[in-house]
Design an enzyme around this catalytic site. Structure first.
Site, PDB file in Angstrom:
ATOM      1  CD  GLU A  96       9.393   7.285  -2.352  1.00 18.10           C
ATOM      2  OE1 GLU A  96       9.864   6.599  -3.247  1.00 18.10           O
ATOM      3  OE2 GLU A  96       8.219   7.691  -2.336  1.00 18.10           O
ATOM      4  CB  CYS A 124       5.356  -2.375   1.248  1.00 15.40           C
ATOM      5  SG  CYS A 124       3.733  -2.902   1.859  1.00 15.40           S
ATOM      6  CB  CYS A 128      -0.314  -3.792  -4.049  1.00 13.17           C
ATOM      7  SG  CYS A 128      -1.036  -3.918  -2.411  1.00 13.17           S
ATOM      8  CB  CYS A 355       3.035   4.754  -3.043  1.00 13.45           C
ATOM      9  SG  CYS A 355       2.847   3.259  -2.087  1.00 13.45           S
TER      10      CYS A 355
HETATM   11  N1  SAH Z   1       0.167   0.628   2.355  1.00 12.65           N
HETATM   12  C1  SAH Z   1      -0.846   1.611   2.492  1.00 12.65           C
HETATM   13  C2  SAH Z   1      -0.341   3.032   2.467  1.00 12.65           C
HETATM   14  C3  SAH Z   1       0.674   3.424   1.431  1.00 12.65           C
HETATM   15  S1  SAH Z   1       0.193   3.485  -0.234  1.00 12.65           S
HETATM   16  C4  SAH Z   1      -1.923   1.413   1.461  1.00 12.65           C
HETATM   17  O1  SAH Z   1      -1.736   0.621   0.551  1.00 12.65           O
HETATM   18  O2  SAH Z   1      -2.968   2.028   1.604  1.00 12.65           O
HETATM   19  C5  SAH Z   1      -0.725   4.956  -0.456  1.00 12.65           C
HETATM   20  C6  SAH Z   1      -1.671   4.847  -1.657  1.00 12.65           C
HETATM   21  O3  SAH Z   1      -0.974   4.893  -2.913  1.00 12.65           O
HETATM   22  C7  SAH Z   1      -2.459   3.545  -1.663  1.00 12.65           C
HETATM   23  O4  SAH Z   1      -3.825   3.798  -1.882  1.00 12.65           O
HETATM   24  C8  SAH Z   1      -1.835   2.831  -2.840  1.00 12.65           C
HETATM   25  O5  SAH Z   1      -2.676   1.845  -3.334  1.00 12.65           O
HETATM   26  C9  SAH Z   1      -1.565   3.956  -3.784  1.00 12.65           C
HETATM   27  N2  SAH Z   1      -0.669   3.636  -4.904  1.00 12.65           N
HETATM   28  C10 SAH Z   1       0.341   2.753  -4.946  1.00 12.65           C
HETATM   29  N3  SAH Z   1       0.923   2.733  -6.167  1.00 12.65           N
HETATM   30  C11 SAH Z   1       0.245   3.622  -6.925  1.00 12.65           C
HETATM   31  C12 SAH Z   1       0.337   4.038  -8.293  1.00 12.65           C
HETATM   32  N4  SAH Z   1       1.271   3.561  -9.084  1.00 12.65           N
HETATM   33  N5  SAH Z   1      -0.545   4.963  -8.742  1.00 12.65           N
HETATM   34  C13 SAH Z   1      -1.486   5.483  -7.937  1.00 12.65           C
HETATM   35  N6  SAH Z   1      -1.617   5.129  -6.640  1.00 12.65           N
HETATM   36  C14 SAH Z   1      -0.780   4.199  -6.145  1.00 12.65           C
HETATM   37 FE1  SF4 Z   2       2.309  -1.960   0.344  1.00 14.81          FE
HETATM   38 FE2  SF4 Z   2       2.079  -0.497  -1.872  1.00 14.81          FE
HETATM   39 FE3  SF4 Z   2       0.284  -2.378  -1.314  1.00 14.81          FE
HETATM   40 FE4  SF4 Z   2       0.359  -0.136   0.174  1.00 14.81          FE
HETATM   41  S1  SF4 Z   2      -0.127  -0.277  -2.013  1.00 14.81           S
HETATM   42  S2  SF4 Z   2       0.198  -2.273   0.919  1.00 14.81           S
HETATM   43  S3  SF4 Z   2       2.575   0.262   0.179  1.00 14.81           S
HETATM   44  S4  SF4 Z   2       2.470  -2.733  -1.741  1.00 14.81           S
END
Ligand code: SAH
Ligand code: SF4
Length: 381
Positions: A96, A124, A128, A355
């Protein structure tokens, strides 16, 4: 496993590496810079358009390098502010990229700020619990060329949308590594891309306009600090105690707060820029007032700005965002503790919606309809 493409793309080369290849092939060194000027300054889309290059050199380029090896797939749900794109890679993987044109207050759309959100991995590995990219699992690291290509695609799209067609110097106000994947887990690629973005021979974008977001790989945060580039670092904290963070971010078991906070501090001291702590607010998980107090403590220790983001619903996950009243109470505690804090409210403006969510949605609907991945979306050529 390392992914090896059929042919190299010019977008992944640094000037030094390309010069070496040019010399080795028996051409003059300055030809490399000429090619880079065509690619990054004049933004041409084919070797043929590079008018000052001799035929034999062009033939060598054609044989050894590609420009775009990626294709843009349109997202029907884009709106005026946020354009989300699925990008198909040579091996058919999908990633994306998001282009956000947020109008500045008091200024017309023409003067809007442009932000591009890029991906750095297919999926990834960090899993998370709240994240669509985590849900998809990990497929592979992107190549530097596949990251730079996302920006080149966005330049083309922005130029097409621009009323001033003569303006070929399209650039962006901010580049954020907040798409799919963990930037610090694809470290060498990240550093190479940062150099290509930053260099005068490349995209010439100031390091201060670039934000790298990480889920908290402590040793790599310090390593990035050693590179000495004055980029912005955002840390996805999402939990202000190990207990809460362990529940939603498996990485915290490997690098708990006792390791993450000193690493962030070391980065901040080396680079001298204010850190950002990202904190998604998830109902009943991390939105307690105790969490707000613990977060304030960490933010003050790191002199960091806190960015609160109400959770964006992900299909297939049960998490919810807290009520506005709850969100306000959380933010008020931070303010009372004199922490610099913002909360992102506007729906379409949320970069974080990027994301992995678009890809996840597409893959779910593909699975449901058992259609070929891209057929409903591909832009006619
Ligand atoms: N892996 C890196 C960068 C990509 S994610 C990281 O985790 O920082 C970019 C941001 O989007 C991160 O802060 C992540 O926690 C957030 N994010 C992921 N899923 C989300 C969701 N459903 N709602 C809001 N933010 C989210
Ligand atoms: Fe990976 Fe999503 Fe966690 Fe960022 S927030 S490290 S993209 S699983």
């Amino acid at each position: 496993m390392r992914y090896i493409p059929n042919k190299k793309s010019i977008f992944g080369e640094t000037l030094e590496l390309f010069e070496e290849a040019v010399i080795e092939a028996g051409f003059s060194k300055y030809r490399a810079k000429q090619v880079f000027d065509w690619v990054y300054k004049k933004r041409v889309k084919s070797w043929d358009a590079m008018l000052n290059l001799p035929k034999d050199f062009k033939a060598w380029l054609l044989e050894n390098y590609e420009m775009h090896v990626t294709r843009i797939i349109l997202d029907k749900q884009s709106n005026d502010v946020t354009n989300k794109f699925l990008v198909q890679l040579e091996d058919k993987s999908l990633i994306e990229t998001v282009l956000i044109r947020a109008p500045q207050i008091g200024v017309g759309q023409k003067d809007s700020r442009k932000t591009v959100c890029v991906s750095i991995q297919v999926g990834c590995a960090y899993g998370c619990k709240f994240c669509a990219s985590g849900l998809l699992g990990f497929k592979r690291n992107l190549l530097a060329s596949e990251v730079v290509a996302q920006l080149m695609h966005m330049c083309e799209i922005d130029q097409e949308a621009s009323t001033d067609k003569s303006n070929d110097s399209v650039t962006f106000d901010n580049i954020v590594f907040m798409g799919m994947g963990e930037p610090l887990a694809n470290f060498d690629t990240l550093v190479r891309v940062l150099r290509i973005l930053n260099a005068p021979w490349g995209m010439n974008i100031g390091a201060r306009r670039i934000t790298v977001s990480t889920s908290g790989l402590a040793p790599q945060i310090e390593k990035l600090g050693d590179e000495g580039m004055p980029i912005r670092l955002a840390i996805s904290l999402h939990g202000a105690t190990n207990e809460v963070r362990n529940q939603i971010m498996p990485i915290n078991k490997r690098y708990p707060l006792e390791q993450l906070i000193p690493a962030a501090q070391a980065f901040q001291e080396k680079i001298g820029r204010m850190l950002t702590l990202e904190f998604i607010l998830i109902e009943g998980i991390n939105d307690s007032l105790d969490q707000a107090r613990a977060l304030a403590k960490i933010a003050r220790k790191l002199h960091a700005h806190v960015n609160c983001i109400p959770y964006n619903k992900v299909e297939g996950l049960e998490w919810k965002r807290p009520s506005i009243t709850r969100q306000n109470k959380f933010v008020d505690i931070l303010k009372k503790e004199r922490v610099s804090v913002t909360i992102r409210r506007e729906k379409g403006h949320s970069i974080n919606a990027a994301c992995g969510q678009l890809k996840l949605k597409t893959e779910l609907s593909m699975a449901a309809s058992e259609k070929s991945p891209s057929s409903p979306f591909i832009k006619p050529e």
